[in-house]
Design a protein around this motif. Structure first.
Motif, PDB file in Angstrom:
ATOM      1  N   GLY A  81      38.111  52.270  34.486  1.00 47.03           N
ATOM      2  CA  GLY A  81      37.865  51.268  35.515  1.00 47.03           C
ATOM      3  C   GLY A  81      37.778  51.807  36.931  1.00 47.03           C
ATOM      4  N   ALA A  82      37.975  53.101  37.126  1.00 45.66           N
ATOM      5  CA  ALA A  82      37.884  53.675  38.473  1.00 45.66           C
ATOM      6  C   ALA A  82      36.429  53.659  38.928  1.00 45.66           C
ATOM      7  CB  ALA A  82      38.420  55.100  38.486  1.00 45.66           C
ATOM      8  N   PRO A  83      36.200  53.402  40.221  1.00 52.35           N
ATOM      9  CA  PRO A  83      34.814  53.402  40.705  1.00 52.35           C
ATOM     10  C   PRO A  83      34.191  54.788  40.564  1.00 52.35           C
ATOM     11  CG  PRO A  83      36.378  53.117  42.526  1.00 52.35           C
ATOM     12  CD  PRO A  83      37.160  53.135  41.255  1.00 52.35           C
ATOM     13  N   THR A  84      32.959  54.807  40.116  1.00 55.57           N
ATOM     14  CA  THR A  84      32.279  56.090  39.907  1.00 55.57           C
ATOM     15  C   THR A  84      31.461  56.511  41.123  1.00 55.57           C
ATOM     16  OG1 THR A  84      30.415  54.938  38.885  1.00 55.57           O
ATOM     17  CG2 THR A  84      32.132  55.779  37.415  1.00 55.57           C
ATOM     18  N   ASP A  85      31.251  55.600  42.067  1.00 52.02           N
ATOM     19  CA  ASP A  85      30.415  55.908  43.219  1.00 52.02           C
ATOM     20  C   ASP A  85      31.206  56.378  44.442  1.00 52.02           C
ATOM     21  OD1 ASP A  85      31.564  53.390  43.420  1.00 52.02           O
ATOM     22  OD2 ASP A  85      29.914  52.562  44.597  1.00 52.02           O
ATOM     23  N   VAL A  86      32.535  56.422  44.351  1.00 51.23           N
ATOM     24  CA  VAL A  86      33.361  56.858  45.469  1.00 51.23           C
ATOM     25  C   VAL A  86      34.216  58.030  45.005  1.00 51.23           C
ATOM     26  CG1 VAL A  86      35.057  56.153  47.191  1.00 51.23           C
ATOM     27  CG2 VAL A  86      33.470  54.465  46.275  1.00 51.23           C
ATOM     28  N   VAL A  87      34.145  59.148  45.721  1.00 46.64           N
ATOM     29  CA  VAL A  87      34.934  60.326  45.387  1.00 46.64           C
ATOM     30  C   VAL A  87      35.668  60.813  46.631  1.00 46.64           C
ATOM     31  CG1 VAL A  87      33.394  61.050  43.513  1.00 46.64           C
ATOM     32  CG2 VAL A  87      33.032  61.930  45.823  1.00 46.64           C
ATOM     33  N   GLY A  88      36.536  61.778  46.429  1.00 47.35           N
ATOM     34  CA  GLY A  88      37.270  62.363  47.542  1.00 47.35           C
ATOM     35  C   GLY A  88      38.390  61.474  48.030  1.00 47.35           C
ATOM     36  N   PRO A  89      38.969  61.825  49.161  1.00 45.36           N
ATOM     37  CA  PRO A  89      40.079  61.051  49.713  1.00 45.36           C
ATOM     38  C   PRO A  89      39.726  59.580  49.961  1.00 45.36           C
ATOM     39  CG  PRO A  89      39.934  63.174  50.801  1.00 45.36           C
ATOM     40  CD  PRO A  89      38.724  63.054  49.923  1.00 45.36           C
ATOM     41  N   ALA A  90      38.454  59.284  50.246  1.00 53.03           N
ATOM     42  CA  ALA A  90      38.045  57.895  50.480  1.00 53.03           C
ATOM     43  C   ALA A  90      38.318  57.031  49.258  1.00 53.03           C
ATOM     44  CB  ALA A  90      36.570  57.835  50.856  1.00 53.03           C
ATOM     45  N   ALA A  91      38.116  57.577  48.067  1.00 50.73           N
ATOM     46  CA  ALA A  91      38.370  56.827  46.834  1.00 50.73           C
ATOM     47  C   ALA A  91      39.853  56.495  46.711  1.00 50.73           C
ATOM     48  CB  ALA A  91      37.906  57.620  45.626  1.00 50.73           C
ATOM     49  N   VAL A  92      40.699  57.454  47.032  1.00 52.97           N
ATOM     50  CA  VAL A  92      42.147  57.244  46.928  1.00 52.97           C
ATOM     51  C   VAL A  92      42.599  56.206  47.944  1.00 52.97           C
ATOM     52  CG1 VAL A  92      44.410  58.342  47.116  1.00 52.97           C
ATOM     53  CG2 VAL A  92      42.491  59.579  46.097  1.00 52.97           C
ATOM     54  N   ARG A  93      42.127  56.331  49.167  1.00 58.76           N
ATOM     55  CA  ARG A  93      42.521  55.393  50.217  1.00 58.76           C
ATOM     56  C   ARG A  93      42.089  53.966  49.858  1.00 58.76           C
ATOM     57  NH1 ARG A  93      43.959  56.458  55.736  1.00 58.76           N
ATOM     58  NH2 ARG A  93      44.132  54.455  56.750  1.00 58.76           N
ATOM     59  N   GLN A  94      40.870  53.822  49.370  1.00 53.81           N
ATOM     60  CA  GLN A  94      40.351  52.513  48.973  1.00 53.81           C
ATOM     61  C   GLN A  94      41.225  51.898  47.871  1.00 53.81           C
ATOM     62  OE1 GLN A  94      36.553  52.516  46.759  1.00 53.81           O
ATOM     63  NE2 GLN A  94      35.797  51.113  48.336  1.00 53.81           N
ATOM     64  N   GLN A  95      41.559  52.705  46.877  1.00 55.28           N
ATOM     65  CA  GLN A  95      42.401  52.222  45.773  1.00 55.28           C
ATOM     66  C   GLN A  95      43.789  51.852  46.263  1.00 55.28           C
ATOM     67  OE1 GLN A  95      45.041  54.453  44.490  1.00 55.28           O
ATOM     68  NE2 GLN A  95      45.718  52.982  42.983  1.00 55.28           N
ATOM     69  N   ALA A  96      44.369  52.683  47.119  1.00 57.82           N
ATOM     70  CA  ALA A  96      45.718  52.426  47.618  1.00 57.82           C
ATOM     71  C   ALA A  96      45.757  51.159  48.463  1.00 57.82           C
ATOM     72  CB  ALA A  96      46.219  53.620  48.427  1.00 57.82           C
ATOM     73  N   GLU A  97      44.787  50.963  49.326  1.00 60.35           N
ATOM     74  CA  GLU A  97      44.757  49.761  50.167  1.00 60.35           C
ATOM     75  C   GLU A  97      44.651  48.496  49.318  1.00 60.35           C
ATOM     76  OE1 GLU A  97      41.519  50.696  52.815  1.00 60.35           O
ATOM     77  OE2 GLU A  97      42.859  51.695  54.252  1.00 60.35           O
ATOM     78  N   ALA A  98      43.807  48.526  48.288  1.00 61.47           N
ATOM     79  CA  ALA A  98      43.668  47.369  47.400  1.00 61.47           C
ATOM     80  C   ALA A  98      44.969  47.101  46.649  1.00 61.47           C
ATOM     81  CB  ALA A  98      42.515  47.596  46.421  1.00 61.47           C
ATOM     82  N   THR A  99      45.626  48.171  46.210  1.00 60.68           N
ATOM     83  CA  THR A  99      46.896  48.021  45.487  1.00 60.68           C
ATOM     84  C   THR A  99      47.964  47.423  46.388  1.00 60.68           C
ATOM     85  OG1 THR A  99      46.355  49.879  44.038  1.00 60.68           O
ATOM     86  CG2 THR A  99      48.689  49.272  44.222  1.00 60.68           C
ATOM     87  N   PHE A 100      48.070  47.917  47.624  1.00 56.47           N
ATOM     88  CA  PHE A 100      49.092  47.419  48.545  1.00 56.47           C
ATOM     89  C   PHE A 100      48.830  45.978  48.956  1.00 56.47           C
ATOM     90  CE2 PHE A 100      49.417  52.066  50.061  1.00 56.47           C
ATOM     91  CZ  PHE A 100      50.160  52.392  48.933  1.00 56.47           C
ATOM     92  N   GLN A 101      47.570  45.573  48.979  1.00 53.55           N
ATOM     93  CA  GLN A 101      47.248  44.186  49.301  1.00 53.55           C
ATOM     94  C   GLN A 101      47.700  43.264  48.168  1.00 53.55           C
ATOM     95  OE1 GLN A 101      43.058  43.308  49.849  1.00 53.55           O
ATOM     96  NE2 GLN A 101      43.563  41.747  51.349  1.00 53.55           N
ATOM     97  N   ALA A 102      47.489  43.688  46.936  1.00 52.94           N
ATOM     98  CA  ALA A 102      47.886  42.869  45.786  1.00 52.94           C
ATOM     99  C   ALA A 102      49.387  42.903  45.546  1.00 52.94           C
ATOM    100  CB  ALA A 102      47.151  43.345  44.534  1.00 52.94           C
ATOM    101  N   PHE A 103      50.022  44.055  45.834  1.00 48.71           N
ATOM    102  CA  PHE A 103      51.465  44.245  45.609  1.00 48.71           C
ATOM    103  C   PHE A 103      52.087  44.841  46.879  1.00 48.71           C
ATOM    104  CE2 PHE A 103      49.220  44.839  41.600  1.00 48.71           C
ATOM    105  CZ  PHE A 103      49.875  43.942  40.768  1.00 48.71           C
ATOM    106  N   PRO A 104      52.370  44.014  47.882  1.00 52.10           N
ATOM    107  CA  PRO A 104      52.825  44.557  49.170  1.00 52.10           C
ATOM    108  C   PRO A 104      54.160  45.296  49.130  1.00 52.10           C
ATOM    109  CG  PRO A 104      52.794  42.147  49.188  1.00 52.10           C
ATOM    110  CD  PRO A 104      52.220  42.576  47.889  1.00 52.10           C
ATOM    111  N   ASP A 105      54.989  45.015  48.152  1.00 51.98           N
ATOM    112  CA  ASP A 105      56.294  45.685  48.072  1.00 51.98           C
ATOM    113  C   ASP A 105      56.381  46.641  46.876  1.00 51.98           C
ATOM    114  OD1 ASP A 105      56.283  43.762  46.105  1.00 51.98           O
ATOM    115  OD2 ASP A 105      58.292  43.009  46.537  1.00 51.98           O
ATOM    116  N   LEU A 106      55.244  47.091  46.390  1.00 54.64           N
ATOM    117  CA  LEU A 106      55.209  47.980  45.225  1.00 54.64           C
ATOM    118  C   LEU A 106      55.996  49.261  45.497  1.00 54.64           C
ATOM    119  CD1 LEU A 106      53.930  48.346  42.387  1.00 54.64           C
ATOM    120  CD2 LEU A 106      52.078  49.569  43.524  1.00 54.64           C
ATOM    121  N   ARG A 107      56.798  49.655  44.529  1.00 54.66           N
ATOM    122  CA  ARG A 107      57.628  50.862  44.657  1.00 54.66           C
ATOM    123  C   ARG A 107      57.568  51.631  43.341  1.00 54.66           C
ATOM    124  NH1 ARG A 107      60.244  54.420  47.417  1.00 54.66           N
ATOM    125  NH2 ARG A 107      62.147  55.188  46.530  1.00 54.66           N
ATOM    126  N   PHE A 108      57.311  52.932  43.429  1.00 53.30           N
ATOM    127  CA  PHE A 108      57.237  53.794  42.259  1.00 53.30           C
ATOM    128  C   PHE A 108      58.518  54.604  42.124  1.00 53.30           C
ATOM    129  CE2 PHE A 108      52.862  52.815  42.722  1.00 53.30           C
ATOM    130  CZ  PHE A 108      52.278  53.009  41.483  1.00 53.30           C
TER     131      PHE A 108
END
Length: 171
Positions: free
Chosen positions: A69-96
């Motif tokens: 399910g990872a986007p195939t059109d975005v690579v590099g740090p931009a892909a990670v930042r995009q994924q992290a921002e979406a995750t934090f929006q859905a789960f603002p207090d997420l803790r690993f």
């Protein structure tokens, strides 16, 4: 001609320098430990402390996420930042919490559990629903940065925690 004392000291220095050199096994173990520590740092700083400015220091420019399910059109740090921002929006207090870290050469496996509040899928009273996730992240490292990753997580548990039911097919 060298004196016997000079020859002896040269031999001693040669033996000492041989002892001081690092064997290939020790070098590999040191690299694995460095990769293990970098994976822990990545989890803590990026996902727990939300230091998105560190993404470029932790992920290579040619980074690729091979997760389902990872986007195939975005690579590099931009892909990670995009994924992290979406995750934090859905789960603002997420803790690993990192449970285990295993390294083998340039590969590092992180076994983790995460807990957070799902603001996009509230419970019946309208309150955000707590969710717990379990999974593994496999990273391939190069020069202290993640080059590739594969995330495997329990995708059924969050659905069940949101109230979905498993209904067997009718026969």
């Amino acid at each position: 001609m060298k004196s016997p004392a000079t020859t002896m000291w040269l031999c001693v220095l040669g033996m000492l320098s041989a002892c001081a050199s690092v064997s290939p096994v020790e070098r590999a173990a040191a690299l694995e430990e460095q990769n293990r520590q970098q994976a822990r740092l990545l989890t803590e700083e990026l996902y727990n402390l939300r230091k998105l400015d560190r993404v470029a220091e932790l992920f290579s420019e040619d980074y690729v996420d091979h997760s389902t399910g990872a986007p195939t059109d975005v690579v590099g740090p931009a892909a990670v930042r995009q994924q992290a921002e979406a995750t934090f929006q859905a789960f603002p207090d997420l803790r690993f919490d990192v449970l285990h870290v295993v390294a083998d050469g340039d590969m590092v496996l992180v076994h983790w559990k995460a807990e957070g509040t799902d603001v996009k899928h509230p419970d019946d009273t309208g309150k955000p629903r707590p969710l717990a996730l379990n999974g593994h992240s496999l990273y391939r490292m190069r020069d202290g940065k993640v080059v590739e990753s594969w995330d495997i997580s329990d995708r059924l548990a969050p659905l069940l925690q949101r109230g979905y039911k498993i209904v067997p097919p009718q026969q």
